[in-house]
Each structure stands twice: as structure tokens, then as C-alpha cells.
Design a protein around this motif. Structure first.
Motif, PDB file in Angstrom:
ATOM      1  N   ALA A  56      -0.583  -3.939   4.082  1.00 58.30           N
ATOM      2  CA  ALA A  56       0.353  -4.079   2.960  1.00 58.30           C
ATOM      3  C   ALA A  56      -0.153  -5.094   1.936  1.00 58.30           C
ATOM      4  O   ALA A  56       0.267  -5.073   0.777  1.00 58.30           O
ATOM      5  CB  ALA A  56       1.736  -4.481   3.466  1.00 58.30           C
ATOM      6  N   LEU A  59      -1.423  -3.234  -0.954  1.00 57.94           N
ATOM      7  CA  LEU A  59      -0.330  -2.696  -1.752  1.00 57.94           C
ATOM      8  C   LEU A  59       0.274  -3.804  -2.615  1.00 57.94           C
ATOM      9  O   LEU A  59       0.562  -3.603  -3.797  1.00 57.94           O
ATOM     10  CB  LEU A  59       0.744  -2.091  -0.846  1.00 57.94           C
ATOM     11  N   SER A  62      -1.482  -4.513  -5.855  1.00 50.76           N
ATOM     12  CA  SER A  62      -1.295  -3.558  -6.943  1.00 50.76           C
ATOM     13  C   SER A  62       0.159  -3.442  -7.395  1.00 50.76           C
ATOM     14  O   SER A  62       0.419  -2.982  -8.503  1.00 50.76           O
ATOM     15  CB  SER A  62      -1.803  -2.182  -6.525  1.00 50.76           C
ATOM     16  N   TYR A  71       8.994  -6.174   1.865  1.00 54.37           N
ATOM     17  CA  TYR A  71       7.946  -6.061   2.878  1.00 54.37           C
ATOM     18  C   TYR A  71       8.480  -6.333   4.283  1.00 54.37           C
ATOM     19  O   TYR A  71       8.071  -5.681   5.243  1.00 54.37           O
ATOM     20  CB  TYR A  71       6.764  -6.984   2.549  1.00 54.37           C
TER      21      TYR A  71
END
Length: 127
Positions: A56, A59, A62, A71
């Protein structure tokens, strides 16, 4: 269940806590992510299917979200679906995940060797 269908949640440090210098924090986070991915690779090589929350991190680079909500909720949803947790190191997040896993009656192991023993006893032994 065969080995490959066993989902293994890989738990360990991601975010460094208490590091004042941002370059040190970034370096430590990168090391933590790399270690989590390495443990996930070992799980995969042992024949299981790893769930690696450390991924993650990419991720987040970005599409930053509020780490305290999105999260954590995502990780908990993944953890809930896994058959076993492999907690290779302690951290605030991994310790909380362990409490959740044990509350859901999920086994927690600390190495690939213990994971293999869990599979032999708890899965193959129940056939």
C-alpha cells in the motif's frame, strides 16, 4: 484447503515512529516496506498466498489518503479474510493487527517455518 489457497497476512512495521528527520523517516519506511515484501516473497515461495499490506506504500505515493482511516480500514478488511497472520516483527500497527486477528480466532505465527507447521497440524491434520 491447499497451500496456495491459504491467505497469509504479512504483518510488520511500515511507518517509522519517533524519527525526527524526514530523510531518515523515508529511508526507514523504505527499508520496512522492502522487508515486508521480502517476507511476503518467502511466504509465496513456501507455497502460500501472501497478503502484503506493505505494498500500500506505493498506492499512498500516487494517491495519499488519511492513513488513520482509509488504510487501516483496508488492512483490517484484508486481515479479516486471511487464514493466518505471519507477524515477523513488532510495531504499533502490527501489534494491533495481532490483537484483532486473535480476537477473530485467527492463528498468528512469527516465521515461515511456523507457518508451515501451522499448515501441517491445523490444516492437513484436520483432513
Amino acid at each position: 484447503m491447499n497451500r496456495r489457497s491459504a491467505l497469509v497476512y504479512v504483518a510488520g512495521p511500515i511507518t517509522p515512529i519517533g524519527v525526527g528527520d524526514s530523510s531518515d523517516a523515508a529511508r526507514l519506511m523504505a527499508q520496512n516496506v522492502a522487508r515486508g515484501i521480502e517476507v511476503g516473497r518467502q511466504v509465496l515461495e513456501a507455497g502460500f498466498s501472501p497478503v502484503i499490506p506493505h505494498l500500500a506504500f506505493y498506492l499512498y505515493l500516487s494517491a495519499p489518503l488519511d492513513y488513520g482511516t482509509a488504510y487501516i480500514e483496508w488492512d483490517n478488511a484484508l486481515l479479516r479474510r486471511c487464514d493466518v497472520m505471519l507477524k515477523y516483527a513488532s510495531s504499533a500497527g502490527a501489534d494491533l493487527e495481532e490483537v484483532l486477528a486473535r480476537g477473530w480466532w485467527s492463528p498468528v505465527v512469527s516465521s515461515v517455518e511456523q507457518l508451515e507447521a501451522w499448515y501441517q497440524v491445523d490444516v492437513e491434520g484436520c483432513r
